[in-house]
Design an enzyme around this catalytic site. Structure first.
Site, PDB file in Angstrom:
ATOM      1  N   LYS A 229       9.339   0.144   4.274  1.00  9.78           N
ATOM      2  CA  LYS A 229      10.344   1.188   4.041  1.00  9.78           C
ATOM      3  C   LYS A 229       9.991   2.431   4.858  1.00  9.78           C
ATOM      4  CE  LYS A 229      12.320   3.759   0.115  1.00  9.78           C
ATOM      5  NZ  LYS A 229      12.052   4.195  -1.261  1.00  9.78           N
ATOM      6  N   GLN A 230       8.687   2.651   5.028  1.00  9.96           N
ATOM      7  CA  GLN A 230       8.232   3.902   5.663  1.00  9.96           C
ATOM      8  C   GLN A 230       6.803   3.744   6.174  1.00  9.96           C
ATOM      9  OE1 GLN A 230       8.523   4.969   1.362  1.00  9.96           O
ATOM     10  NE2 GLN A 230       7.528   6.828   2.112  1.00  9.96           N
TER      11      GLN A 230
ATOM     12  N   TRP B  50       4.687  13.325  -4.007  1.00 14.25           N
ATOM     13  CA  TRP B  50       3.644  13.549  -2.994  1.00 14.25           C
ATOM     14  C   TRP B  50       4.225  14.209  -1.744  1.00 14.25           C
ATOM     15  CZ3 TRP B  50       2.447   9.756   1.355  1.00 14.25           C
ATOM     16  CH2 TRP B  50       3.593   9.046   1.723  1.00 14.25           C
ATOM     17  N   ASP B  51       5.553  14.232  -1.646  1.00 10.98           N
ATOM     18  CA  ASP B  51       6.236  14.869  -0.516  1.00 10.98           C
ATOM     19  C   ASP B  51       5.621  16.240  -0.233  1.00 10.98           C
ATOM     20  OD1 ASP B  51       7.833  12.869  -1.711  1.00 10.98           O
ATOM     21  OD2 ASP B  51       9.679  13.704  -0.904  1.00 10.98           O
TER      22      ASP B  51
ATOM     23  N   GLU C 119       7.093   1.571  -0.018  1.00  8.00           N
ATOM     24  CA  GLU C 119       7.589   1.076  -1.306  1.00  8.00           C
ATOM     25  C   GLU C 119       8.271  -0.279  -1.192  1.00  8.00           C
ATOM     26  OE1 GLU C 119       9.910   4.233  -3.032  1.00  8.00           O
ATOM     27  OE2 GLU C 119       8.121   5.411  -3.500  1.00  8.00           O
TER      28      GLU C 119
HETATM   29  C1  BGC Z   1      10.133   7.509  -0.733  1.00  9.06           C
HETATM   30  C2  BGC Z   1       8.969   8.224  -1.376  1.00  9.06           C
HETATM   31  C3  BGC Z   1       9.341   9.674  -1.612  1.00  9.06           C
HETATM   32  C4  BGC Z   1      10.621   9.779  -2.407  1.00  9.06           C
HETATM   33  C5  BGC Z   1      11.085  11.213  -2.595  1.00  9.06           C
HETATM   34  C6  BGC Z   1      11.357   7.683  -1.586  1.00  9.06           C
HETATM   35  O1  BGC Z   1      12.456   7.090  -0.965  1.00  9.06           O
HETATM   36  O2  BGC Z   1       9.859   6.142  -0.575  1.00  9.06           O
HETATM   37  O3  BGC Z   1       7.846   8.133  -0.542  1.00  9.06           O
HETATM   38  O4  BGC Z   1       8.324  10.318  -2.257  1.00  9.06           O
HETATM   39  O5  BGC Z   1      11.637   9.081  -1.734  1.00  9.06           O
HETATM   40  O6  BGC Z   1      11.345  11.828  -1.381  1.00  9.06           O
END
Ligand code: BGC
Length: 764
Positions: A591-592, A352-353, A479
């Site tokens: 995490k984010q 999804w980035d 996550e």
């Molecule tokens: C993040 C995801 C992301 C992925 C790739 C992961 O660490 O939690 O949101 O899509 O990295 O960049």
């Protein structure tokens, strides 16, 4: 001026060398070559020598001891393809190496204006031979298959003989790190040799992936500016050209042309390699540099961001933007791997980035490329439909969390398949593309189908409960929390997806009823489903905590214990590397950005107070262990008016790879975060927002900056924005009337060129 385009790092210590292989990678969206040394390091130093082709993959089985229903059986991984970097210079029997003899000077830098990477060396061999060597590399933006290396050698003290050995090598393997889930743990020997050929001064190697049966070929020729003897050698998996240069020479100019072709793009990669090479190797390296400059002038003319007040930061910002053009796939079978083409982290997968962090930049600065990226999702729509059926959904499409060709590549479903929000993210980016470009034809031809099929999934996984539409058992962007009911981000983005499916259906019905009927017939979409879309959207349940006056991340999040941050040692971050997922899931720890991200993407769903309170609450418990976090916190801090924080998070974002703050830049650059750098400036400091009929600018400059300049393409209008502390100036070349709201005042701009406005800033 020049310095603002040059990224330089001259250290030769072990750790920096590895990091710099990513930092100085040379790529063009099709091929990417890490910044390894042609002649290699000293044998005690580690290198991840790598060349990658976007979307070129191997299929490897996923092994489970307990395989549940519909778990993916295989995954895809990017391949370290045939190496064409090898060049050795041998002076009177001594092989040039930066780790032997004396290095009188060494400079390595990336020139982002001209699009090359160079090493500038003054070297004295152990026996006193003295050379100045300038090695320049480029991955051509004009001829995507071409990776070229040029050597300019100056012989300072006379020598008897110089030999140049230049090779291609198919004895390559992928990098493994079994201790890091973000890097691959298995299957490193991927390529089987197909052929090695030497023909009229051209060497070629081709190889095939063991399982996916895809072919890659590298076809190489050389140019040497002076009389020489030349011969060729080949081994089992390599071929080499050897050039002997006689004494009395003071300057050598040597160019290596490597053409990469693969079976995903070419029916006959070997034959195409020869053909393309013969066209391209007529060009001198100087010609190639000139053409590279033209491509980059074009890129920078819309994409550059100019700041006054911090020269070093200007350079850092450009580096982030430069990596975007290096990483973006330029055909619709490829996309943007999470690490670009700079390393093997996340195995070359698309996430999804792209939609949330990268398409915004491309839509505003390079809509053609945005269109390609969106088209990629259309092309893999059938796989997403298939995946939906596997998951038990009767209708709709379920996009894979990570993939190359469209199949789900993750074996850990709580943090992948459960992230259904990717469906809404993709739909969102189609809608944003439409709102920004006004390109209804693209929606008619491609977008509508994706938006309808993604919307259908919400009806499949959600349900009405007491009149409210609820979505259970999903994972949001954070996550560190998995499989929850009513993740706000997912619900509010699903709401958007459903609402726009309804709107687009009616828009097309009015303007393109025939095309719509055809589409409805194709995907068996009925009017009653459209009504259901609207009903689910209007009644979407959005969790809110009355006591805290914040949005609840999900139904259970706020009743969990808060993570013990005080007693978590610094070295235990990122948490994912040090705790079992279940431990992490039990606590309030992020995490984010999750809710904070939703409050950016669909800000009209919450009032300012709620947005602010939610920011304050979630900020305290966010680790930013994901590189996708700080940019969003920066944007939202700007919105709320926390300008110190906005700047702090921005710096974290912009410097993440150059300063290697996550400690894993060696595995590749964090490309989404680089798109985040652009977003933190344009959506953050400049306060850009996209509304249905207009865009908004609401500038708040960081204290240190006296001016910020950038360009936007909005509905075919070119908008040059220049923000000072006191005022904002825009100059518009518009083709059709456009509307821009600046500092709360709406301006209707007529077609015409050079129309300027100057508006005093509210926030100074
Ligand atoms: C993040 C995801 C992301 C992925 C790739 C992961 O660490 O939690 O949101 O899509 O990295 O960049």
């Amino acid at each position: 001026m020049e310095r603002e385009w040059i990224i330089e790092d001259n250290s030769l210590d072990a750790e920096t060398l590895l990091k710099n292989e990513s930092i100085f990678s040379t790529a063009n969206g099709y091929i990417g070559i890490r910044g390894n040394f042609e002649e290699k390091y000293a044998s005690n130093l580690k290198s991840i020598r790598g060349t990658y082709i976007n979307a070129f993959y191997e299929k490897v089985p996923i092994t489970y001891n307990e395989k549940e229903f519909a778990f993916p059986e295989s995954m895809q991984k990017i391949v370290n393809v045939i190496d064409s970097q090898d060049v050795d210079i041998i002076v009177d029997g001594e092989r040039f190496s930066l780790f032997e003899g004396t290095v009188k000077s060494f400079k390595r830098y990336l020139d982002m204006r001209n699009g090359y990477y160079r090493r500038d060396i003054w070297w004295v061999s152990p026996n006193g031979k003295e050379l100045k060597i300038k090695i320049t590399r480029l991955a051509s933006l004009k001829y995507l298959e071409l990776f070229s290396i040029n050597y300019e050698i100056e012989i300072i003290k006379p020598v008897n003989e110089i030999i140049i050995k230049s090779g291609i090598n198919a004895d390559v393997s992928n990098y493994l790190n079994p201790d890091d889930p973000r890097v691959s743990a298995g299957y490193s020997n991927i390529l089987d040799l197909k052929s090695i050929a030497i023909e009229e001064g051209i060497i070629q190697a081709s190889a095939e992936t063991k399982s996916s049966r895809e072919t890659v070929a590298v076809t190489t020729s050389h140019y040497l500016n002076l009389a020489h003897e030349e011969y060729y050698e080949k081994g089992k998996k390599w071929a080499k050209a050897i050039f002997k240069i006689k004494p009395g020479i003071s300057k050598i100019n040597f160019t290596k042309y490597n053409i990469y072709t693969d079976s995903r793009r070419f029916e006959k990669p070997e034959a195409s390699g020869f053909k393309i090479l013969k066209d391209v190797n007529r060009k001198t390296f100087k010609d190639l540099l000139m053409e590279q400059r033209i491509c980059l002038d074009d890129y920078w003319s819309n994409s550059d961001i100019n700041i006054q007040g911090d020269e070093n930061l200007q350079l850092v910002i450009r580096y982030n933007l430069y990596e975007l053009i290096q990483s973006v796939g330029k055909d619709s079978i490829s996309n943007i791997p999470a690490k670009g083409l700079s390393g093997e982290g996340y195995e070359g997968h698309y996430f999804w980035d792209t939609e949330v962090y990268l398409i915004p930049f491309f839509t505003f600065c390079n809509p053609k490329l945005a269109k390609q990226l969106l088209k990629y999702r259309y092309i893999i729509l059938d796989s997403a439909r298939k995946r939906a059926r596997e998951l038990g959904h009767k209708k709709g499409a379920a996009y894979p969390w990570r993939t190359i060709t469209g199949e789900e590549c993750s074996s850990y479903f709580p943090a992948s398949t459960a992230q259904y929000h990717i469906n809404a993210d993709i739909a969102y980016s189609y809608v944003q593309y439409f709102l920004i470009t006004g390109d209804i034809d693209f929606i008619k031809d491609f977008g509508a189908e994706v938006i309808f099929e993604t919307a259908r999934i919400w009806l499949e996984i959600g349900h009405f409960d007491d009149g409210l539409f609820k979505i259970d058992d999903v994972t949001g962007p954070d996550e560190y929390t998995a499989i929850v009911n009513n993740n706000y981000y997912t619900n509010v983005m699903a709401k958007y997806n459903l609402k726009w499916a309804y709107k687009i259906y009616h828009m097309l019905k009015e303007r393109y009823s025939q095309s719509l009927s055809k589409l409805c017939e194709k995907i068996k979409l009925e009017e009653c489903e459209i009504k259901q879309f609207l009903k689910a959207s209007e009644n979407m349940y959005l969790p809110y905590d009355k006591k805290l006056k914040i949005i609840a991340q999900d139904d259970s999040f706020l009743s969990k214990a808060v993570w013990d941050f005080k007693n978590t040692p610094e070295e235990n971050y990122p948490l994912l590397m040090n705790y079992h997922p279940l431990t992490i899931y039990r606590y309030q720890v992020l995490k984010q950005a999750d809710t904070v991200l939703a409050n950016f993407l669909v800000e009209d769903e919450a009032d300012f107070e709620t947005i602010k309170n939610s920011y304050d609450y979630y900020e305290k418990i966010t680790t930013h262990d994901s590189s996708l976090s700080c940019a969003i916190y920066s944007i939202m801090a700007s919105k709320i008016g926390y300008m110190d924080k906005a700047y702090k998070y921005f710096i974290e974002t912009a410097k993440l790879d150059l300063d290697d703050t996550h400690g894993n830049t060696k595995d590749g650059l964090h490309i989404a975060n680089m798109g985040g750098t652009w977003m933190a400036i344009v959506y953050g400091f400049a306060g850009l927002r996209v509304k249905e009929d207009y865009i908004i600018l609401n500038p708040k400059l960081p204290l240190k900056w006296s001016n910020l300049k950038f360009k936007l393409l909005y509905r075919k209008a070119e908008i040059s924005v220049s923000i000072y502390k006191e005022k904002t100036k825009i100059t518009v070349n518009a083709v059709i009337p456009v509307k821009i709201k600046i500092n709360n005042k709406l301006h209707s701009i007529p077609p015409g060129s050079g129309i300027s406005y100057e508006i005093p800033n509210i926030y100074k």
